[in-house]
Design an enzyme around this catalytic site. Sequence first.
Site, PDB file in Angstrom:
ATOM      1  N   GLU A  90       0.838  -1.199   0.000  1.00 34.69           N
ATOM      2  CA  GLU A  90       0.000   0.000   0.000  1.00 34.69           C
ATOM      3  C   GLU A  90       0.871   1.246   0.000  1.00 34.69           C
ATOM      4  OE1 GLU A  90      -3.169  -2.021   3.108  1.00 34.69           O
ATOM      5  OE2 GLU A  90      -2.251  -0.100   3.563  1.00 34.69           O
ATOM      6  N   CYS A 120       5.546  -7.146   7.260  1.00 32.73           N
ATOM      7  CA  CYS A 120       6.550  -6.584   8.169  1.00 32.73           C
ATOM      8  C   CYS A 120       6.903  -7.614   9.221  1.00 32.73           C
ATOM      9  CB  CYS A 120       6.028  -5.308   8.826  1.00 32.73           C
ATOM     10  SG  CYS A 120       7.282  -4.528   9.879  1.00 32.73           S
ATOM     11  N   CYS A 124       4.440  -5.372  15.487  1.00 34.98           N
ATOM     12  CA  CYS A 124       3.785  -4.490  16.478  1.00 34.98           C
ATOM     13  C   CYS A 124       2.327  -4.952  16.617  1.00 34.98           C
ATOM     14  CB  CYS A 124       3.842  -3.038  16.018  1.00 34.98           C
ATOM     15  SG  CYS A 124       5.524  -2.479  15.693  1.00 34.98           S
ATOM     16  N   CYS A 127      -0.766  -3.407  14.672  1.00 35.68           N
ATOM     17  CA  CYS A 127      -0.603  -3.029  13.262  1.00 35.68           C
ATOM     18  C   CYS A 127      -1.052  -4.133  12.310  1.00 35.68           C
ATOM     19  CB  CYS A 127       0.868  -2.689  13.020  1.00 35.68           C
ATOM     20  SG  CYS A 127       1.275  -2.455  11.297  1.00 35.68           S
ATOM     21  N   GLY A 169       6.212  -2.328   6.383  1.00 35.07           N
ATOM     22  CA  GLY A 169       7.603  -2.770   6.476  1.00 35.07           C
ATOM     23  C   GLY A 169       8.463  -1.905   7.373  1.00 35.07           C
ATOM     24  N   ASN A 300      -5.787   3.987  15.284  1.00 33.14           N
ATOM     25  CA  ASN A 300      -6.843   3.810  14.288  1.00 33.14           C
ATOM     26  C   ASN A 300      -7.244   2.328  14.321  1.00 33.14           C
ATOM     27  OD1 ASN A 300      -8.515   4.319  12.161  1.00 33.14           O
ATOM     28  ND2 ASN A 300      -6.907   4.401  10.622  1.00 33.14           N
ATOM     29  N   CYS A 343      -1.590   2.063   8.068  1.00 32.79           N
ATOM     30  CA  CYS A 343      -0.706   1.077   7.465  1.00 32.79           C
ATOM     31  C   CYS A 343      -1.263  -0.348   7.452  1.00 32.79           C
ATOM     32  CB  CYS A 343       0.577   1.151   8.290  1.00 32.79           C
ATOM     33  SG  CYS A 343       1.775  -0.067   7.971  1.00 32.79           S
TER      34      CYS A 343
HETATM   35  S1  SF4 Z   1       4.780  -1.702   9.646  1.00 36.29           S
HETATM   36 FE1  SF4 Z   1       5.541  -0.414  11.324  1.00 36.29          FE
HETATM   37  S2  SF4 Z   1       3.932  -0.486  12.907  1.00 36.29           S
HETATM   38 FE2  SF4 Z   1       3.539  -2.169  11.471  1.00 36.29          FE
HETATM   39  S3  SF4 Z   1       4.544  -3.975  12.381  1.00 36.29           S
HETATM   40 FE3  SF4 Z   1       6.020  -3.011  10.980  1.00 36.29          FE
HETATM   41  S4  SF4 Z   1       7.218  -1.620  12.246  1.00 36.29           S
HETATM   42 FE4  SF4 Z   1       5.376  -2.138  13.416  1.00 36.29          FE
END
Ligand code: SF4
Length: 361
Positions: A90, A120, A124, A127, A169, A300, A343
């Site tokens: 995205e 990723c 987190c 996310c 990522g 969010n 994200c």
């Molecule tokens: S994209 Fe950013 S917020 Fe999402 S898991 Fe990866 S490091 Fe964490």
Amino acid sequence: MPHLLDAIDAQLAPWFKARGQGAYRLGQVRRWLFGQRAGGFAEMTDLPQALREELAGAFALWSSEIARHTQAGDGTEKLLSTLADGGQIECVLLRDSEPSPGGRGRSGRRTICISTQVGCGMGCVFCASGLEGVTRNLTTGEIVEQMLRLQRLLSPEERLSHIVVMGMGEPLANLDALLPALAEASREDGLGISHRRITISTVGLPKAMRRLAEIDPRYRLAVSLHAPNDALRRQIVPVAEKISLAEILAEADHYFEHSGRQLTFEYVLLGGLNDSPANATELADRLAGRTAIVNVIPYNPVAGLPYRTPSLAAQRAFRQALEQRGVSVHFRHRKGDAIDAACGQLRRRSRVKSQESRVKS
Ligand code: SF4
């Protein structure tokens, strides 16, 4: 077919030379790509038609397809792209609008948010991007392609002004592909966006932060903290198991010394988890003495995840506690909620939908 955006100069300069074409041809192609926002070689009308056709037969300009393009009422636009291997990423265009004097178009900040990996690996907990781990790093061409695709969404009166590398990522886990892509963004004959308007975000990988400081400290660095102490951070950012806040802050300080750029610390505010005034006070004490801005991002919500947006009262109390201790705070207001601009959300929704349709069929 090679992807032109992977290495524009290194591929085109010898290609034109081998055909007896002057070095200025490369500049022409660059002007069409970055300045004129061309969508294909056929549009590059100051090159002879035969040469345009030969270019189109030798190089792929685009390596992905747009699977979805969504627009929100606040001007935010989001692209979900399907890559050549089927992976999806995205990228987002954010508009801070001010009516322009003549009433034509809109002026103001035009920021793009780009991805660096498919998925990723940082995981987190709040996310959507990290839910299924990381599949692979993006290539330089795939990163540049996001910039050009987003630039093509602008009206002729609008210009890209800022880039944030905060999409899907961990950017510092893919520095080798990212830095050449950002070089295209900052070059005068590229997008012409100065380094200080380009922000690289990291969850805080000390070795990679050191490497960036050594290779190119001209970019702004945003370090995601999300917690004021290691115990709470471990609950929110699984990689924190092995990396302490003290290490991360030491590397952030080192980067600041090298770059002179003001640091940004990111803090996603999760209702009932890290949003108390006591958390804010502890965070302020941690950051004391630093020239930094704390970007607070009220969460969010992501479908299927148990985290919630903090109440407005909690947001106010958090802000007040930071400001009372002299911290520069910026609350990042959520843009594009209606189109899942946070994200990884659009990709997740698309995957859930395709899984549902597979189950139904
Ligand atoms: S994209 Fe950013 S917020 Fe999402 S898991 Fe990866 S490091 Fe964490």
